[in-house]
Design an enzyme around this catalytic site. Structure first.
Site, short mmCIF file in Angstrom:
data_model
loop_
_atom_site.label_atom_id
_atom_site.label_comp_id
_atom_site.label_asym_id
_atom_site.label_seq_id
_atom_site.Cartn_x
_atom_site.Cartn_y
_atom_site.Cartn_z
N VAL A 150 0.82 -1.22 0.00
CA VAL A 150 0.00 0.00 0.00
C VAL A 150 0.86 1.27 0.00
CG1 VAL A 150 -0.28 -0.03 2.54
CG2 VAL A 150 -1.94 1.18 1.14
N ALA A 151 1.93 1.28 0.78
CA ALA A 151 2.74 2.50 0.87
C ALA A 151 3.53 2.72 -0.41
CB ALA A 151 3.69 2.41 2.07
N ALA A 202 -4.25 -8.05 4.80
CA ALA A 202 -4.99 -7.25 5.79
C ALA A 202 -6.47 -7.63 5.74
CB ALA A 202 -4.80 -5.77 5.52
N GLY A 233 -9.20 -6.69 8.61
CA GLY A 233 -10.21 -5.86 9.28
C GLY A 233 -10.63 -4.64 8.48
N GLY A 234 -9.67 -3.82 8.06
CA GLY A 234 -10.04 -2.67 7.27
C GLY A 234 -9.12 -1.48 7.48
N GLU A 245 -12.98 -2.22 15.94
CA GLU A 245 -11.91 -3.11 16.39
C GLU A 245 -11.41 -2.63 17.74
OE1 GLU A 245 -9.30 -4.93 13.26
OE2 GLU A 245 -9.86 -3.12 12.21
N HIS A 296 -0.60 -10.01 17.60
CA HIS A 296 -2.05 -10.03 17.43
C HIS A 296 -2.62 -11.06 18.38
CE1 HIS A 296 -6.05 -10.18 15.80
NE2 HIS A 296 -5.76 -9.14 15.05
N ARG A 305 -4.96 -4.03 21.59
CA ARG A 305 -4.32 -5.32 21.32
C ARG A 305 -3.31 -5.76 22.37
NH1 ARG A 305 -3.60 -5.15 14.86
NH2 ARG A 305 -5.82 -5.44 14.57
N HIS A 359 2.83 -9.74 14.85
CA HIS A 359 1.90 -9.21 13.84
C HIS A 359 2.35 -7.91 13.20
CE1 HIS A 359 -1.87 -8.56 11.86
NE2 HIS A 359 -2.15 -7.46 12.55
N ARG A 410 0.22 -0.05 18.17
CA ARG A 410 -0.60 0.45 17.07
C ARG A 410 -2.08 0.23 17.33
NH1 ARG A 410 -2.35 -2.49 11.76
NH2 ARG A 410 -2.11 -4.24 13.15
N SER A 459 -2.71 1.10 10.18
CA SER A 459 -1.48 0.99 9.38
C SER A 459 -1.72 1.14 7.89
CB SER A 459 -0.76 -0.32 9.68
OG SER A 459 -1.68 -1.36 9.85
N LEU A 460 -2.80 0.58 7.37
CA LEU A 460 -3.09 0.83 5.95
C LEU A 460 -3.27 2.34 5.75
CD1 LEU A 460 -5.61 -2.06 5.14
CD2 LEU A 460 -3.24 -1.89 4.38
C1 LIG Z 1 -2.68 -10.88 8.39
C2 LIG Z 1 -2.60 -9.38 8.49
C3 LIG Z 1 -3.74 -8.64 8.70
C4 LIG Z 1 -3.68 -7.25 8.78
N1 LIG Z 1 -4.84 -6.52 8.91
C5 LIG Z 1 -4.77 -5.17 8.87
C6 LIG Z 1 -5.96 -4.38 8.85
O1 LIG Z 1 -7.06 -4.90 8.86
N2 LIG Z 1 -5.82 -3.03 8.81
C7 LIG Z 1 -4.60 -2.40 8.79
O2 LIG Z 1 -4.55 -1.18 8.76
N3 LIG Z 1 -3.47 -3.13 8.80
C8 LIG Z 1 -3.52 -4.48 8.81
N4 LIG Z 1 -2.37 -5.21 8.78
C9 LIG Z 1 -1.09 -4.50 8.68
C10 LIG Z 1 -0.93 -3.97 7.26
O3 LIG Z 1 -1.39 -4.93 6.36
C11 LIG Z 1 0.53 -3.65 6.96
O4 LIG Z 1 1.09 -2.88 7.99
C12 LIG Z 1 0.62 -2.86 5.67
O5 LIG Z 1 -0.04 -3.54 4.63
C13 LIG Z 1 2.09 -2.66 5.30
O6 LIG Z 1 2.12 -2.07 4.03
P1 LIG Z 1 3.51 -1.67 3.42
O7 LIG Z 1 3.23 -1.10 2.09
O8 LIG Z 1 4.28 -0.88 4.39
O9 LIG Z 1 4.30 -3.07 3.28
P2 LIG Z 1 3.89 -4.46 2.62
O10 LIG Z 1 2.49 -4.48 2.15
O11 LIG Z 1 4.32 -5.51 3.57
O12 LIG Z 1 4.79 -4.51 1.33
C14 LIG Z 1 6.20 -4.64 1.42
C15 LIG Z 1 6.75 -4.73 0.02
O13 LIG Z 1 8.16 -4.63 0.06
C16 LIG Z 1 8.74 -5.68 -0.69
N5 LIG Z 1 10.08 -5.90 -0.14
C17 LIG Z 1 10.43 -6.16 1.14
N6 LIG Z 1 11.77 -6.22 1.26
C18 LIG Z 1 12.28 -5.97 0.02
C19 LIG Z 1 13.58 -5.90 -0.52
N7 LIG Z 1 14.69 -6.09 0.22
N8 LIG Z 1 13.73 -5.63 -1.84
C20 LIG Z 1 12.65 -5.46 -2.64
N9 LIG Z 1 11.38 -5.53 -2.19
C21 LIG Z 1 11.20 -5.77 -0.87
C22 LIG Z 1 7.74 -6.80 -0.55
O14 LIG Z 1 7.91 -7.79 -1.55
C23 LIG Z 1 6.44 -6.02 -0.69
O15 LIG Z 1 6.19 -5.70 -2.05
C24 LIG Z 1 -2.42 -6.59 8.70
C25 LIG Z 1 -1.26 -7.35 8.50
C26 LIG Z 1 -1.34 -8.72 8.39
C27 LIG Z 1 -0.07 -9.50 8.15
#
Ligand SMILES: Cc1cc2nc3c(=O)[nH]c(=O)nc-3n(C[C@H](O)[C@H](O)[C@H](O)COP(=O)(O)OP(=O)(O)OC[C@H]3O[C@@H](n4cnc5c(N)ncnc54)[C@H](O)[C@@H]3O)c2cc1C
Length: 540
Positions: A18-19, A50, A52-53, A120, A236, A295, A354, A389, A394-395
């Site tokens: 997402v980021a 993710a 929950g939302g 939540e 979690h 949590r 988590h 958190r 986080s999303l």
């Molecule tokens: C099961 C689960 C349920 C969740 N439910 C929720 C929810 O309901 N609501 C909420 O807000 N948050 C939730 N979270 C947390 C949330 O999903 C994450 O914090 C958020 O998606 C992180 O997004 P991000 O873009 O930072 O990283 P990520 O989505 O983890 O993406 C990381 C990216 O970096 C890449 N990467 C990593 N290291 C390297 C490298 N060395 N070189 C190249 N690429 C690399 C990966 O391949 C990936 O593309 C949940 C998390 C989990 C695991």
């Protein structure tokens, strides 16, 4: 070293969650030439898991407000959230979610045509928007990948980021990578944005996918940036305790190891309750919000209950929730796959690693202390989460700070282009320990309930099997990151002699006012070892 990407780009984004995709799309719309590099498939990472939302105050829920969301976030953060970060990020949530919807993400409608909301742990209102019932992340990822494809955003899959390339003045001018075959290359750009997610894989049992190995934090530390709040690893409370549904053969219920399916907190938000082995509701009286306490409170209460009763899991009774399979299709499928029918029987659950509340220290625009190096999403520490958190923040943070970081790179462009000659790209040996040893040490000593002796013993255990080596493939890069992260988390956890948020010390079980607004900043010493560099006051 082979240059795998010769084009002259303005920004390299590491990660397509997402980021990363939010930042890349915004940067491209702002006129930057962007490439996204990711070590796996485009949709790999935590985002798609993710459930929950997204916590956001759109303004159509009577009694809810941005101020209430801010207050809930500060309360969950247990004194260590930065008030400015919380206020700014949460205030920008509605616009960020509107932008995501404009990019094609579809959220579940309620019966009155407005967006459906759930609640939540730690939230004082129903304010969490969701998609596909409990498949919010999958929809967010789908929409962002589709928008990236529409925009023909260059995406380099199967390339793991290794290290930042810096110029003579220390500014970032590029990124070294290894492709799936282990071939090295350099991506040249005056700005690198880390959006590489968290480090749940430090632990033997986690909700995080295999990509969550902390590569971005390790890379940033090696580049001279700092990290903070690393001791606050959120567990979690409710992860399915059953045989591994990801393995085809086993049918036995065994202790949960590896990546575990989550039972989203929204299940408790919609009425499920936690029961001990005697069928007693043990959250009543622990916190005013009972089963919907933040949590850290619920995870610690479950851990206590397990210790007191000798049970291996507690149970989540969701049998009173109407149309469970429709509302929570992901959880339902995971339960059924494990031989459990959540419509008729309580779900066995335990806590598991988590979310990384800490990470690379950035300002509210994703800037690190190293010119040209940015970070956003779970890899970063903006001050939003503090010691714990708030669910579904986080999303939101990824959307808001991803967009802000794109604008920061544009704003910094002139300065970044003024950098000097690049240093030769070094192939530096780094400390490497076997992953299984690291995970065992962290699980045994740095989970919920830590003490000085255990933390020191874990550090010694990792140290004893650590040797200098040159990562030659993705697994090596990840092992190096996990080794560095283990030592950094253990150092921070040992330094904080109190219990606060996700950091629970059995030898210091109470909060200590001395630490009330103090964040621990970690960096590397001259030998490249992680050390606590300073104790920084967090703005109230
Ligand atoms: C099961 C689960 C349920 C969740 N439910 C929720 C929810 O309901 N609501 C909420 O807000 N948050 C939730 N979270 C947390 C949330 O999903 C994450 O914090 C958020 O998606 C992180 O997004 P991000 O873009 O930072 O990283 P990520 O989505 O983890 O993406 C990381 C990216 O970096 C890449 N990467 C990593 N290291 C390297 C490298 N060395 N070189 C190249 N690429 C690399 C990966 O391949 C990936 O593309 C949940 C998390 C989990 C695991």
């Amino acid at each position: 070293m082979r240059a795998v990407w010769e084009a002259d780009v303005d920004l390299v984004v590491v990660g397509s969650g997402v980021a990363g995709l939010t930042a890349a799309l915004d940067a491209a719309e702002l006129g930057l030439r962007v490439v996204v590099v990711t070590k796996d498939a485009t949709d790999a990472g935590s985002t798609r898991w993710a459930q929950g939302g997204i916590a956001v105050v759109v303004g159509d829920v009577p009694g809810d407000s941005v101020g209430a969301h801010v207050a809930d976030t500060l309360a969950a953060g247990a004194g260590l959230s930065d008030a400015a970060a919380v206020t700014e990020i949460i205030a920008e949530g509605p616009a960020a979610v509107a932008r995501l919807r404009a990019r094609g993400a579809v959220f579940d409608p309620g019966t009155d045509g407005r967006l459906a909301r759930t609640r939540e742990g730690g939230h004082s209102a129903f304010r969490v928007v969701h998609a596909g019932g409990d498949a919010t992340g999958a929809e967010v990822e789908r929409a962002l990948v589709a928008a990236s494809s529409d925009r023909r955003l260059p995406l380099l899959t199967g390339h793991v980021a290794v290290d930042a390339v810096r110029d003579e003045l220390g500014a970032v001018v590029g990124l070294t990578v290894l492709d799936d075959a282990g071939l090295p290359g350099v991506l040249w750009a005056p700005a690198v944005l880390l959006a590489s997610g968290g480090y749940g894989q430090l632990y033997a049992s986690t909700t995080n996918p295999g990509e969550a190995t902390g590569d971005g934090v390790a890379l940033a530390l090696r580049a001279g940036a700092t990290a903070a709040d690393l001791e606050f690893v959120q567990f979690h409370p409710t992860v399915l305790y059953a045989h591994d549904p990801f393995a085809r053969s086993s049918s036995r219920r065994t202790p949960a190891v590896g990546r575990r399916p989550l039972v989203t907190e929204a299940v408790r938000g919609e009425g499920a309750v936690l029961l001990d082995r005697a069928g007693r509701r043990f959250m009543t009286g622990v916190h005013p919000l009972a089963d919907l306490a933040p949590r850290d409170v619920v995870a610690a209460a479950i851990t206590r209950t397990l210790a007191e009763t000798g049970a291996e899991c507690v149970h989540l009774d969701a049998t009173a929730i109407p149309q469970f399979a429709l509302r929570f299709p992901t959880v339902y499928a995971a339960c059924r796959h494990a031989g459990i029918d959540p419509v008729r029987e309580p779900i066995p659950v335990t806590p598991a690693a988590h979310y990384a509340c800490g990470g690379v220290v950035t300002d509210l625009h994703g800037r690190t202390a190293v010119p040209g190096l940015y970070a956003a999403g779970e890899v970063a520490r903006t001050g939003l989460h503090g010691a714990n958190r708030l669910a579904s923040n986080s999303l939101l943070e990824g959307l808001v700070v991803g967009a802000r970081a794109a604008r920061a790179v544009v704003a910094d462009r002139q300065v970044l282009h003024g950098t000097g000659l690049a240093r030769p790209v070094p192939s530096t040996a780094v400390p490497l320990a076997p992953r299984a040893v690291v995970q065992r040490a962290m699980t045994g000593a740095a989970g919920i309930g830590r003490d000085a002796a255990g933390l020191a013993a874990a550090s010694d255990a990792v140290e004893a099997v650590t040797a200098l080596g040159l990562p030659v493939d993705r697994a090596g890069v990840e092992d190096a990151a996990l080794t560095l992260l283990a030592q950094a988390v253990l150092a921070a956890a040992g330094h904080r002699t109190e219990s606060r948020g996700c950091h629970v010390r059995t030898d210091f079980p109470e909060r200590d006012d001395v630490w009330q607004r103090t964040s621990l900043v970690v960096g590397l010493d001259t030998a490249g070892r992680p050390v606590v560099l300073e104790e920084t006051a967090v703005a109230a």
